[in-house]
Write a protein that holds these residues in place. Structure first.
Motif, PDB file in Angstrom:
ATOM      1  N   TYR A 484     -14.688 -13.159 -22.195  1.00 23.33           N
ATOM      2  CA  TYR A 484     -15.750 -13.545 -21.352  1.00 23.33           C
ATOM      3  C   TYR A 484     -17.032 -13.863 -21.612  1.00 23.33           C
ATOM      4  CZ  TYR A 484     -17.998 -13.472 -16.772  1.00 23.33           C
ATOM      5  OH  TYR A 484     -18.732 -13.795 -15.466  1.00 23.33           O
ATOM      6  N   ALA A 485     -17.608 -12.972 -22.435  1.00 22.63           N
ATOM      7  CA  ALA A 485     -18.882 -13.032 -23.127  1.00 22.63           C
ATOM      8  C   ALA A 485     -18.991 -14.273 -23.696  1.00 22.63           C
ATOM      9  CB  ALA A 485     -19.436 -11.721 -23.488  1.00 22.63           C
ATOM     10  N   PHE A 491     -22.787 -11.596 -15.946  1.00 22.13           N
ATOM     11  CA  PHE A 491     -22.435 -10.244 -15.347  1.00 22.13           C
ATOM     12  C   PHE A 491     -23.643  -9.385 -14.903  1.00 22.13           C
ATOM     13  CE2 PHE A 491     -21.848  -5.774 -15.984  1.00 22.13           C
ATOM     14  CZ  PHE A 491     -21.146  -5.552 -14.975  1.00 22.13           C
ATOM     15  N   SER A 492     -23.823  -9.193 -13.424  1.00 21.19           N
ATOM     16  CA  SER A 492     -24.634  -8.718 -12.716  1.00 21.19           C
ATOM     17  C   SER A 492     -24.401  -7.373 -12.589  1.00 21.19           C
ATOM     18  CB  SER A 492     -25.125  -9.565 -11.581  1.00 21.19           C
ATOM     19  OG  SER A 492     -24.189  -9.215 -10.620  1.00 21.19           O
ATOM     20  N   GLU A 554     -10.831 -19.858 -11.417  1.00 22.35           N
ATOM     21  CA  GLU A 554     -11.771 -20.952 -11.121  1.00 22.35           C
ATOM     22  C   GLU A 554     -13.022 -20.665 -10.450  1.00 22.35           C
ATOM     23  OE1 GLU A 554      -8.793 -23.918 -10.175  1.00 22.35           O
ATOM     24  OE2 GLU A 554      -7.904 -23.728 -12.363  1.00 22.35           O
ATOM     25  N   ASP A 555     -12.830 -19.872  -9.157  1.00 24.30           N
ATOM     26  CA  ASP A 555     -13.798 -19.586  -8.371  1.00 24.30           C
ATOM     27  C   ASP A 555     -14.829 -18.617  -9.289  1.00 24.30           C
ATOM     28  OD1 ASP A 555     -14.257 -18.906  -5.046  1.00 24.30           O
ATOM     29  OD2 ASP A 555     -15.460 -18.046  -6.673  1.00 24.30           O
ATOM     30  N   ALA A 556     -16.028 -19.091  -9.458  1.00 20.57           N
ATOM     31  CA  ALA A 556     -16.902 -18.469 -10.319  1.00 20.57           C
ATOM     32  C   ALA A 556     -17.270 -17.147  -9.692  1.00 20.57           C
ATOM     33  CB  ALA A 556     -18.136 -19.032 -10.599  1.00 20.57           C
ATOM     34  N   ARG A 559     -14.234 -14.634  -9.993  1.00 21.93           N
ATOM     35  CA  ARG A 559     -14.051 -14.285 -11.536  1.00 21.93           C
ATOM     36  C   ARG A 559     -15.208 -13.483 -11.680  1.00 21.93           C
ATOM     37  NH1 ARG A 559     -14.699 -19.457 -13.565  1.00 21.93           N
ATOM     38  NH2 ARG A 559     -16.727 -19.230 -14.460  1.00 21.93           N
ATOM     39  N   GLU A 560     -16.398 -13.312 -11.469  1.00 20.72           N
ATOM     40  CA  GLU A 560     -17.549 -12.319 -11.560  1.00 20.72           C
ATOM     41  C   GLU A 560     -17.233 -11.254 -11.089  1.00 20.72           C
ATOM     42  OE1 GLU A 560     -22.008 -11.834 -11.625  1.00 20.72           O
ATOM     43  OE2 GLU A 560     -21.499 -13.944 -12.086  1.00 20.72           O
ATOM     44  N   SER A 561     -16.391 -11.211  -9.798  1.00 22.62           N
ATOM     45  CA  SER A 561     -16.207 -10.164  -9.023  1.00 22.62           C
ATOM     46  C   SER A 561     -15.050  -9.167  -9.980  1.00 22.62           C
ATOM     47  CB  SER A 561     -15.604 -10.267  -7.744  1.00 22.62           C
ATOM     48  OG  SER A 561     -15.046  -9.202  -7.127  1.00 22.62           O
ATOM     49  N   LEU A 562     -14.088 -10.025 -10.604  1.00 22.36           N
ATOM     50  CA  LEU A 562     -12.773  -9.278 -11.335  1.00 22.36           C
ATOM     51  C   LEU A 562     -13.659  -8.693 -12.456  1.00 22.36           C
ATOM     52  CD1 LEU A 562     -10.351 -12.274 -10.930  1.00 22.36           C
ATOM     53  CD2 LEU A 562     -10.452  -9.900  -9.720  1.00 22.36           C
ATOM     54  N   ILE A 563     -14.455  -9.542 -13.229  1.00 19.69           N
ATOM     55  CA  ILE A 563     -15.175  -8.710 -14.333  1.00 19.69           C
ATOM     56  C   ILE A 563     -15.861  -7.712 -13.807  1.00 19.69           C
ATOM     57  CG2 ILE A 563     -17.027  -9.253 -16.032  1.00 19.69           C
ATOM     58  CD1 ILE A 563     -14.363 -10.975 -16.510  1.00 19.69           C
TER      59      ILE A 563
END
Ligand code: ARG
Length: 588
Positions: A484-485, A491-492, A554-556, A559-563
């Motif tokens: 991912y990185a 990632f916040s 696909e939904d950013a 995706r960020e929530s999953l990360i």
């Protein structure tokens, strides 16, 4: 942050009150019918008698008050009077976010932080560590880390066996081999050599040889006892040999323990309290605690209510020599003076339980400790072989701890090599790390007091309830995060959205148990609780992982929530394995 069951119980209590009942009835527990609900409350059943009402009616009224509640997405009254509950995804997300932002994932500090001394490891100088030493080292280390993380002040002490008969045996054994050394010449006046008269491997050979001889030959044993008495009483040549034994043995013990990630704060031993013994003996005599019985100095410790015979605690032998007891009592005296602990925990083989019963009674009776000082014996069971008897080498001997570790490492190396492409050197390094997890998890996942079977095949497996499985899961998360990185993903840490799927929700519900689990592992001195938790967590994660597109999402925002959830899962897992005393590699 409060524990989830407490938070839910509070909320449920309010609903009971709103319906006109005692809020204390609102105790929420984990559901025992996970097919029907996530949590449940049985308070209506308990309240039925008191309020002369059918439980289902009470449950119905309470459920009514919970409609539209922000905590529960479902609160159903079902026959005969249960309240079946499900958490709302939004509320769950709020709790997970608190976990992410609060220190220690929301673990609250103890109401009163204690000072705890943990006596573990049980190593004896002059003798190599054998398989029997794995449990006290592994369990003690984990208990130390758990209690410290939970907010207590913890001092781990190796309490080396360095003042006993094994020293005398090594001295006479050495004399057999090299009778001309100056240490044995009573007329010798010069300085003793700085160089030890043996290497570590010679030392390791001398002890078992002498020990075997002393078992067959009473005269030899008497000689070893004489040598013990002499070195304890400061005969210069013998004391010089003792110092050599210490100098050669301790670095070797340190190296062995380091290989298992076992770190003591104190490397004290029985010998450190030798100067306290006369004073302690005097004190016990003067206060009438100790008396002479058949030449020996003893303290009676039996009590009216005993159902079994508890023999007196022997303080000095008839020849004036000190015993295991003596140094343990003097060590209690020293620990009280130097550290004044609220509790001392001994992590020792459970076959010593009678000994510790005597020791604790004696320490209390003679007021070496204060009435409120807690003395805890954490007795562990035996590590057995496949035959159910204490683990042995193939030819029936006692296996060295080092050999057990290297065998496990080899097996791990073979398994790592089997499935993947990895440079030789890296595979070796990884095998070493994973082998420690295999050994430690294999041990710690059992309740300490139980015996267990050392099963190298199972312990080193990447599947099932094992250390390598846990590490594998962590490495899997790390590699997704690395990818991912690489793809430039941001990632916040604050982007968690309410769970989209059941498996994601399950993962979150497992995560939020963290504070309760660590607290109970500490209170019950039970590392196996952490193991059970991370096994659940790893399973919940893997289930979620198999059902979820993560990098492909696909939904950013999603995706960020999953990360975000992955990062938290990794952090919690890594924290937990650190409490167990092992680490995860980057790749495996
Ligand atoms: N060295 C001892 C043994 O080999 C274990 C020491 C346990 N701790 C203690 N304070 N007695 O059995």
């Amino acid at each position: 942050m409060k524990k989830i069951l407490d938070l839910l119980s509070e909320e449920m209590g309010k609903a009971f009150e709103a319906a006109g009942y005692d809020g204390a009835l609102g105790r929420v527990t984990v559901s025992n019918r996970p097919d029907l609900c996530e949590y449940q409350c049985n308070g209506a059943m308990a309240g039925a008698k008191r309020y002369h009402k059918a439980p289902l009616a009470i449950a119905g009224e309470v459920a009514e008050k919970l409609q539209g509640n922000h905590v529960f997405s479902q609160a159903a009254a079902v026959a005969p009077g249960f309240l079946n509950l499900k958490l709302s995804e939004e509320y769950l997300t709020r709790i997970v976010k608190r976990m992410e932002t609060e220190p220690k994932f929301g673990l609250e500090p103890p109401q009163k932080a204690k000072k705890i001394v943990i006596d573990y490891g049980g190593a004896n100088v002059a003798k190599p560590l054998h398989v029997g030493h794995i449990r006290p080292a592994v369990i003690g280390e984990s208990v130390k880390r758990i209690c410290r993380y939970a907010g207590h002040e913890v001092i781990g002490d190796a309490h080396l066996g360095d003042w006993g008969l094994q020293i005398g045996l090594v001295i006479v054994g050495l004399q057999d081999r090299q009778p001309d050394l100056p240490y044995f010449d009573e007329a010798y006046q010069g300085e003793y050599p700085k160089e030890p008269p043996f290497t570590i491997s010679e030392l390791a050979a001398i002890y078992p040889e002498a020990s075997a001889k002393s078992k067959e030959d009473p005269a030899y044993r008497a000689k070893a006892m004489e040598a013990t008495y002499r070195f304890q009483n400061g005969v210069p040549g013998y004391r010089a040999l003792w110092q050599h034994i210490m100098n050669v043995s301790i670095p070797d013990l340190k190296r062995n323990y380091a290989g298992l990630n076992v770190e003591f704060d104190l490397w004290k031993g029985e010998s450190d309290v030798r100067d306290l013994i006369p004073e302690m003996v005097e004190y016990m005599k003067k206060n009438g605690y100790a008396h002479i019985s058949q030449g020996a100095l003893v303290v009676d410790v039996k009590e009216e209510t005993d159902t079994k015979e508890i023999p007196p605690c022997m303080i000095l032998k008839s020849d004036g020599a000190s015993l295991y007891n003596t140094t343990d009592l003097a060590t209690i005296l020293e620990r009280m003076r130097l550290y004044h602990p609220d509790e001392i925990i001994y992590v020792v083989d459970k076959r010593q339980d009678l000994y510790f019963e005597q020791l604790f009674r004696c320490a209390r009776k003679t007021k070496l400790v204060e009435p409120e000082t807690k003395l805890t014996f954490l007795g562990f069971g035996t590590m057995n072989g496949a035959d159910g008897k204490p683990f042995k080498t193939r030819d029936g001997g006692v296996m060295r701890l080092e050999d057990l570790i290297s065998e496990t490492r080899e097996e791990m190396y073979r398994k790592i090599r089997e499935g993947r492409e990895m440079p030789e050197e890296q595979a070796r390094r990884v095998a070493e790390q994973v082998a420690v997890s295999a050994l430690k998890y294999g041990d710690l996942s059992n309740q300490a007091s139980k015996d267990y079977v050392f099963d190298i095949d199972r312990f080193t497996s990447f599947e099932g309830d094992t250390g390598p499985y846990i590490l594998y899961t962590i490495v899997r998360i790390k590699s997704i995060l690395a990818k991912y990185a690489e793809q430039g993903g941001g990632f916040s840490g604050l982007s968690l959205l309410p769970a989209f799927t059941e498996s994601e929700k399950q993962l979150e519900m497992t995560l939020i148990q963290f504070n309760a689990v660590v607290q109970s592992a500490c209170e019950e001195i039970a590392p196996h609780r952490i193991c059970a938790y991370i096994y659940d967590l790893a399973n919940a994660f893997n289930h979620f992982y198999h059902e979820t597109k993560i990098l492909g999402e696909e939904d950013a925002g999603k995706r960020e929530s999953l990360i975000d959830l992955l990062v938290l899962t990794r952090n919690v897992l890594e924290t937990c394995i650190n409490l167990l005393g092992f680490e995860a590699p980057e790749k495996m």
